[in-house]
Design a protein around this motif. Sequence first.
Motif, PDB file in Angstrom:
ATOM      1  N   THR A  95     -13.093   8.893  -3.285  1.00 11.34           N
ATOM      2  CA  THR A  95     -12.162   9.997  -3.474  1.00 11.34           C
ATOM      3  C   THR A  95     -12.810  11.330  -3.140  1.00 11.34           C
ATOM      4  O   THR A  95     -13.917  11.617  -3.580  1.00 11.34           O
ATOM      5  CB  THR A  95     -11.657  10.042  -4.927  1.00 11.34           C
ATOM      6  N   PRO A  96     -12.133  12.146  -2.351  1.00 10.72           N
ATOM      7  CA  PRO A  96     -12.643  13.497  -2.091  1.00 10.72           C
ATOM      8  C   PRO A  96     -12.395  14.371  -3.318  1.00 10.72           C
ATOM      9  O   PRO A  96     -11.522  14.076  -4.134  1.00 10.72           O
ATOM     10  CB  PRO A  96     -11.824  13.977  -0.895  1.00 10.72           C
ATOM     11  N   HIS A 107      -6.070  16.435 -10.399  1.00  9.78           N
ATOM     12  CA  HIS A 107      -5.662  15.216 -11.102  1.00  9.78           C
ATOM     13  C   HIS A 107      -5.851  13.953 -10.250  1.00  9.78           C
ATOM     14  O   HIS A 107      -6.305  12.926 -10.743  1.00  9.78           O
ATOM     15  CB  HIS A 107      -4.188  15.362 -11.513  1.00  9.78           C
ATOM     16  N   ILE A 108      -5.489  14.044  -8.998  1.00 11.16           N
ATOM     17  CA  ILE A 108      -5.443  12.862  -8.128  1.00 11.16           C
ATOM     18  C   ILE A 108      -6.801  12.179  -7.938  1.00 11.16           C
ATOM     19  O   ILE A 108      -6.868  10.947  -7.994  1.00 11.16           O
ATOM     20  CB  ILE A 108      -4.796  13.219  -6.765  1.00 11.16           C
ATOM     21  N   PRO A 109      -7.905  12.900  -7.710  1.00 16.67           N
ATOM     22  CA  PRO A 109      -9.173  12.183  -7.499  1.00 16.67           C
ATOM     23  C   PRO A 109      -9.524  11.231  -8.645  1.00 16.67           C
ATOM     24  O   PRO A 109      -9.976  10.108  -8.405  1.00 16.67           O
ATOM     25  CB  PRO A 109     -10.195  13.309  -7.367  1.00 16.67           C
ATOM     26  N   VAL A 112      -7.111   8.203  -8.340  1.00 17.47           N
ATOM     27  CA  VAL A 112      -7.468   7.361  -7.188  1.00 17.47           C
ATOM     28  C   VAL A 112      -8.756   6.592  -7.497  1.00 17.47           C
ATOM     29  O   VAL A 112      -8.874   5.410  -7.152  1.00 17.47           O
ATOM     30  CB  VAL A 112      -7.588   8.203  -5.894  1.00 17.47           C
ATOM     31  N   ALA A 113      -9.702   7.230  -8.167  1.00 21.14           N
ATOM     32  CA  ALA A 113     -10.947   6.543  -8.545  1.00 21.14           C
ATOM     33  C   ALA A 113     -10.639   5.351  -9.454  1.00 21.14           C
ATOM     34  O   ALA A 113     -11.259   4.290  -9.334  1.00 21.14           O
ATOM     35  CB  ALA A 113     -11.907   7.516  -9.224  1.00 21.14           C
ATOM     36  N   LYS A 114      -9.679   5.514 -10.351  1.00 23.86           N
ATOM     37  CA  LYS A 114      -9.271   4.387 -11.213  1.00 23.86           C
ATOM     38  C   LYS A 114      -8.630   3.274 -10.381  1.00 23.86           C
ATOM     39  O   LYS A 114      -8.866   2.089 -10.633  1.00 23.86           O
ATOM     40  CB  LYS A 114      -8.289   4.873 -12.280  1.00 23.86           C
ATOM     41  N   ALA A 118      -9.740  -0.650  -9.950  1.00 23.30           N
ATOM     42  CA  ALA A 118      -8.839  -1.800 -10.064  1.00 23.30           C
ATOM     43  C   ALA A 118      -8.971  -2.717  -8.849  1.00 23.30           C
ATOM     44  O   ALA A 118      -9.016  -3.943  -8.984  1.00 23.30           O
ATOM     45  CB  ALA A 118      -7.395  -1.325 -10.227  1.00 23.30           C
ATOM     46  N   ALA A 119      -9.051  -2.118  -7.657  1.00 19.45           N
ATOM     47  CA  ALA A 119      -9.194  -2.916  -6.428  1.00 19.45           C
ATOM     48  C   ALA A 119     -10.528  -3.655  -6.411  1.00 19.45           C
ATOM     49  O   ALA A 119     -10.587  -4.834  -6.049  1.00 19.45           O
ATOM     50  CB  ALA A 119      -9.066  -2.013  -5.204  1.00 19.45           C
ATOM     51  N   ASP A 120     -11.594  -2.984  -6.808  1.00 19.61           N
ATOM     52  CA  ASP A 120     -12.911  -3.633  -6.873  1.00 19.61           C
ATOM     53  C   ASP A 120     -12.887  -4.796  -7.858  1.00 19.61           C
ATOM     54  O   ASP A 120     -13.436  -5.875  -7.584  1.00 19.61           O
ATOM     55  CB  ASP A 120     -13.999  -2.637  -7.263  1.00 19.61           C
TER      56      ASP A 120
END
Length: 156
Positions: A95-96, A107-109, A112-114, A118-120
């Motif tokens: 995430t940038p 808020h978004i970074p 997105v990190a969460k 989840a994907a990992d």
Amino acid sequence: MSDSQKFPVAAHALAYLAHKGAYEAKDAVASAILASSVPTNPVVIRRVTALLAKGGLIATRPGASGGSWLLRRPETIPLDEVLRAVNGCAHLGSTPLGAQGCPVGQHIPRQVAKALTAADNAAALALSKITIADLLEEDPASLKGLMPHASCPQAA
């Protein structure tokens, strides 16, 4: 070598060692031989095998009579362990930093990190059900019904 190549090269190297029955130092496979199977440069193989050795999956011996061998049977090496050994992840990016003062940018970074976590976790769960031994089988149950990933070259 890019991070995205470490895992496939590591899985290939482990499968090759299993195929060759390399379970003891006397059966060590040289990095040049592993490299010709991938195909890649022996330096790439040595970098990956160093990570696999650090992860406790293989042992290595340097020098002209050197090489690598498995420390465990292939059916006891799940791919999530291989991924962790080479410091891998799902490679969906990072995430940038968001723009300061922007409510979305701040808020978004974090969110997105969460999502990346989840994907990992999902990738690790899926890979935990597949072993190095499965990779050597023609149509193992753990891979039944799956097609090769669209970004991967397919063998003839």
